[in-house]
Design a protein around this motif. Structure first.
Motif, PDB file in Angstrom:
ATOM      1  N   ALA A 211       0.818  -1.205   0.000  1.00 57.40           N
ATOM      2  CA  ALA A 211       0.000   0.000   0.000  1.00 57.40           C
ATOM      3  C   ALA A 211       0.858   1.264   0.000  1.00 57.40           C
ATOM      4  CB  ALA A 211      -0.929   0.015   1.213  1.00 57.40           C
ATOM      5  N   LEU A 212       2.085   1.172   0.451  1.00 54.95           N
ATOM      6  CA  LEU A 212       3.014   2.297   0.356  1.00 54.95           C
ATOM      7  C   LEU A 212       3.716   2.303  -0.991  1.00 54.95           C
ATOM      8  CD1 LEU A 212       2.898   1.491   3.567  1.00 54.95           C
ATOM      9  CD2 LEU A 212       4.825   3.073   3.705  1.00 54.95           C
ATOM     10  N   LEU A 213       4.023   1.121  -1.473  1.00 53.51           N
ATOM     11  CA  LEU A 213       4.822   1.037  -2.687  1.00 53.51           C
ATOM     12  C   LEU A 213       4.125   1.666  -3.884  1.00 53.51           C
ATOM     13  CD1 LEU A 213       7.039  -1.675  -4.004  1.00 53.51           C
ATOM     14  CD2 LEU A 213       5.098  -1.060  -5.420  1.00 53.51           C
ATOM     15  N   VAL A 214       2.849   1.332  -4.114  1.00 53.12           N
ATOM     16  CA  VAL A 214       2.170   1.800  -5.325  1.00 53.12           C
ATOM     17  C   VAL A 214       2.092   3.334  -5.362  1.00 53.12           C
ATOM     18  CG1 VAL A 214       0.007   1.755  -6.617  1.00 53.12           C
ATOM     19  CG2 VAL A 214       0.908  -0.354  -5.631  1.00 53.12           C
ATOM     20  N   PRO A 215       1.634   4.015  -4.304  1.00 51.44           N
ATOM     21  CA  PRO A 215       1.613   5.477  -4.367  1.00 51.44           C
ATOM     22  C   PRO A 215       3.004   6.104  -4.456  1.00 51.44           C
ATOM     23  CG  PRO A 215       0.114   4.687  -2.668  1.00 51.44           C
ATOM     24  CD  PRO A 215       0.948   3.527  -3.088  1.00 51.44           C
ATOM     25  N   LEU A 216       3.960   5.578  -3.690  1.00 55.16           N
ATOM     26  CA  LEU A 216       5.294   6.175  -3.705  1.00 55.16           C
ATOM     27  C   LEU A 216       6.017   5.908  -5.026  1.00 55.16           C
ATOM     28  CD1 LEU A 216       6.519   5.480  -0.067  1.00 55.16           C
ATOM     29  CD2 LEU A 216       5.595   7.597  -1.015  1.00 55.16           C
ATOM     30  N   ALA A 217       5.779   4.744  -5.632  1.00 57.32           N
ATOM     31  CA  ALA A 217       6.375   4.461  -6.935  1.00 57.32           C
ATOM     32  C   ALA A 217       5.763   5.324  -8.027  1.00 57.32           C
ATOM     33  CB  ALA A 217       6.187   2.983  -7.282  1.00 57.32           C
ATOM     34  N   THR A 218       4.655   5.980  -7.714  1.00 56.35           N
ATOM     35  CA  THR A 218       4.043   6.948  -8.628  1.00 56.35           C
ATOM     36  C   THR A 218       4.534   8.359  -8.328  1.00 56.35           C
ATOM     37  OG1 THR A 218       2.050   5.579  -8.796  1.00 56.35           O
ATOM     38  CG2 THR A 218       1.863   7.883  -9.466  1.00 56.35           C
ATOM     39  N   ALA A 219       4.436   8.759  -7.067  1.00 55.83           N
ATOM     40  CA  ALA A 219       4.710  10.146  -6.696  1.00 55.83           C
ATOM     41  C   ALA A 219       6.193  10.498  -6.785  1.00 55.83           C
ATOM     42  CB  ALA A 219       4.197  10.407  -5.276  1.00 55.83           C
ATOM     43  N   ILE A 220       7.073   9.582  -6.406  1.00 55.58           N
ATOM     44  CA  ILE A 220       8.506   9.903  -6.423  1.00 55.58           C
ATOM     45  C   ILE A 220       9.026  10.106  -7.843  1.00 55.58           C
ATOM     46  CG2 ILE A 220      10.799   9.015  -5.872  1.00 55.58           C
ATOM     47  CD1 ILE A 220       9.590   7.750  -3.372  1.00 55.58           C
ATOM     48  N   PRO A 221       8.781   9.176  -8.785  1.00 53.56           N
ATOM     49  CA  PRO A 221       9.240   9.444 -10.159  1.00 53.56           C
ATOM     50  C   PRO A 221       8.634  10.707 -10.761  1.00 53.56           C
ATOM     51  CG  PRO A 221       8.667   7.137  -9.901  1.00 53.56           C
ATOM     52  CD  PRO A 221       8.204   7.834  -8.661  1.00 53.56           C
TER      53      PRO A 221
END
Length: 558
Positions: free
Chosen positions: A180-190
């Motif tokens: 649940a952290l990975l999907v949003p952060l893998a979107t927002a960080i890039p």
């Protein structure tokens, strides 16, 4: 001569909200009309049933044992619906359906704010009529709930509301763990790196505090009751799942390439309608808001997809949180360019798929090995969906010709809206084959109350759910319960007083002494066990992978 003043121009998409409502309702058609599919649905429904029965809404249990393979949110939601509706298939699946509706509403509201009213409704329609969304809106599995929380988190990052994003990720972590952290952060960080924004906006202190407030209390409560939990969740269920092949879910690097187009069909076709402008999007990503939006959608798809591709554990539903990105991309393209976007490509694909499905009425591919009931149900379902695809292609073509966007959108939506209507008989046949409902019915109808149920290296996951009670299992490893936590700590759990986990040969003593009437559940292919049971007691039922024998009789009676 017109003697009346002209009225306001009619909105060609004025009926679109009604179409979205119809699509959302279609997702719930026949929600409880077929049995729970083992292993996942049966196991998850049983965990929820035991939670409702015990009123322990903190620690999930399976067959009376701690079940920590997944966190608590979906179990608690399903348990709450069972408190209201009883332990039924509808109650078990209803939370997934409601979470899907909430995701659709989130997408509608976001796209309306961003690109206008019509774009919002198109986005909602697109999301509601994707095959993967439809499948998991109707399944007792956590991914629809996870997709809702990750969608809220991602659009919150998009709207520069990181505190809300981290709170949503906290609830997502309580649904399915660190992904649940990975999907949003893998979107927002890039996206931040590509558009020149500060990463501090992604990691504000108040956001991290919000995550801790939401997620830590449950984690601490479980760790207090089960000291092994931190090691299990971080090492076994996270690190090893990502980096090793222990979970037997490995797949080639191209695994998701055929899955994503099918999962997002038909809306992936218009969503990619502006892919030819990728160079402009890249060059303008830091200066043009439209290019920044397109970049965000690209990051939403590619960022998590790269991780899932590298992950050693792969399943189709892992890409469910990416479906809102395709829905938003399609609505954005339609809002800019109209119904004619990529219609020729869609017409060809829909016609080809429709022909392929219709051909299943006369032949089935060799890899398919359906049961007789499934074989009987496949042709009618395939014919209905094949005709729906043909009608879809025709509607889109006609809508482009006559400039009627609502008709074209109906054409895109009709295929998936038809699936619950056309597949009722097939789902019923699959449910009968892949659940233990028939075994439970045989046991209830032939045995007196209080009869003991004992699995011999066998545990049909939905059997306790349909029996309404837990069962004992004679097992050397505990793996029959399809729980990594129970299997890892089987010896420790077996030592607990009144544990349902029994030694591997325990059933032989019960069969010989029979202290109370007992039926025995074994695997169909377990020849040694079946030979021992066949020579002693009667065969009651055979269903799929499992058989039931019994009851045993006390030694004095024999």
């Amino acid at each position: 001569m017109n003697r009346h003043p002209p009225g306001p121009a009619a909105n060609p998409l004025g009926r679109l909200p009604l179409l979205v409502v119809a699509a959302a309702l279609a997702l719930g058609v026949n929600l409880g009309g077929y049995r729970l599919l083992d292993p996942d649905e049966g196991r998850n429904a049983e965990v929820a049933r035991e939670m409702a029965s015990s009123n322990d809404y903190i620690l999930p249990h399976l067959d009376g044992l701690p079940y920590l393979d997944k966190p608590v949110v979906y179990f608690a939601a399903a348990a709450a619906t069972m408190e209201l509706l009883g332990p039924t298939e509808t109650a078990a699946r209803l939370p997934a359906y409601l979470f899907t509706l909430a995701t659709i509403a989130t997408v509608v509201l976001f796209a309306r704010r961003r690109w206008g009213n019509d774009a919002g409704w198109v986005a909602g329609l697109a999301l509601a009529t994707m095959p993967l969304v439809m499948a998991y809106a109707r399944a007792t599995i956590f991914d629809s709930a996870l997709a809702f929380f990750t969608t809220v988190a991602i659009v919150a990052f998009w709207d520069e509301r990181p505190i809300l994003a981290w709170a949503a990720m906290g609830l997502g972590a309580l649904t399915k763990g660190p992904v649940a952290l990975l999907v949003p952060l893998a979107t927002a960080i890039p996206h931040a790196l590509l558009t020149g924004k500060s990463l501090r906006r992604v990691f504000p202190l108040l956001g991290l505090a919000a995550f801790a407030v939401v997620a830590l209390p449950w984690f601490i409560a479980i760790s207090t009751r089960i000291p092994e939990f931190p090691h299990y969740v971080f090492v076994r269920e996270t690190l090893e799942r990502v980096t090793t092949t222990k979970f037997h879910r490995t797949a080639p690097v191209w695994y998701y390439l055929p899955i994503v187009p099918v999962a997002a069909f038909p809306w992936i076709v218009p969503a990619l309608g502006r892919v030819k402008h990728w160079r402009w999007t890249w060059l303008a990503r830091r200066a043009n808001p439209s290019a920044a939006d397109a970049t965000f959608l690209i990051c939403w798809v590619l960022g998590p997809l790269v991780f899932f591709t590298l992950n050693q554990s792969k399943l189709p539903q892992y890409v469910l949180p990416l479906m809102p990105a395709f829905a938003l991309a399609a609505s954005r393209v339609f809002a800019r360019e109209g119904i004619g976007v990529a219609w020729r490509a869609y017409f060809g694909v829909a016609a080809l798929l429709g022909t392929a499905l219709i051909s299943l009425t006369v032949w089935l591919p060799a890899p398919l090995a359906p049961t007789p009931a499934e074989r009987e149900a496949i042709p009618s379902a395939a014919l209905a969906l094949g005709l729906a695809l043909a009608a879809s292609a025709a509607l889109v073509r006609y809508a482009v010709w006559r400039s009627q966007p609502i008709l074209g959108l109906t054409g895109y939506a009709i295929v998936v809206m038809m699936i619950p209507l056309a597949s009722g008989s097939l789902l019923a046949a699959v449910g009968d084959d892949r659940s233990a409902a028939t075994l439970a019915q045989v046991i209830r109808n032939t045995q007196p109350p209080g009869t003991r149920v004992l699995g011999v290296s066998a545990f049909p996951p939905s059997l306790p759910f349909y029996l309404g009670e837990t069962m004992e299992v004679a097992t050397p490893t505990g793996r029959e319960l399809t729980s990594n936590f129970i299997a890892d700590y089987a010896d420790q759990l077996r030592a607990v007083p009144n544990s349902p986990l029994k030694p591997a040969d325990y059933w032989r003593d019960v069969l010989a002494r029979c202290p109370q009437p007992t039926v025995f559940v074994a695997r169909t292919g377990d020849a040694p066990t079946r030979a021992a049971l066949d020579s002693t007691i009667a065969l009651l039922a055979v269903q799929g992978r499992y058989v039931v024998y019994g009851p045993c009789a006390a030694s004095s009676a024999r």
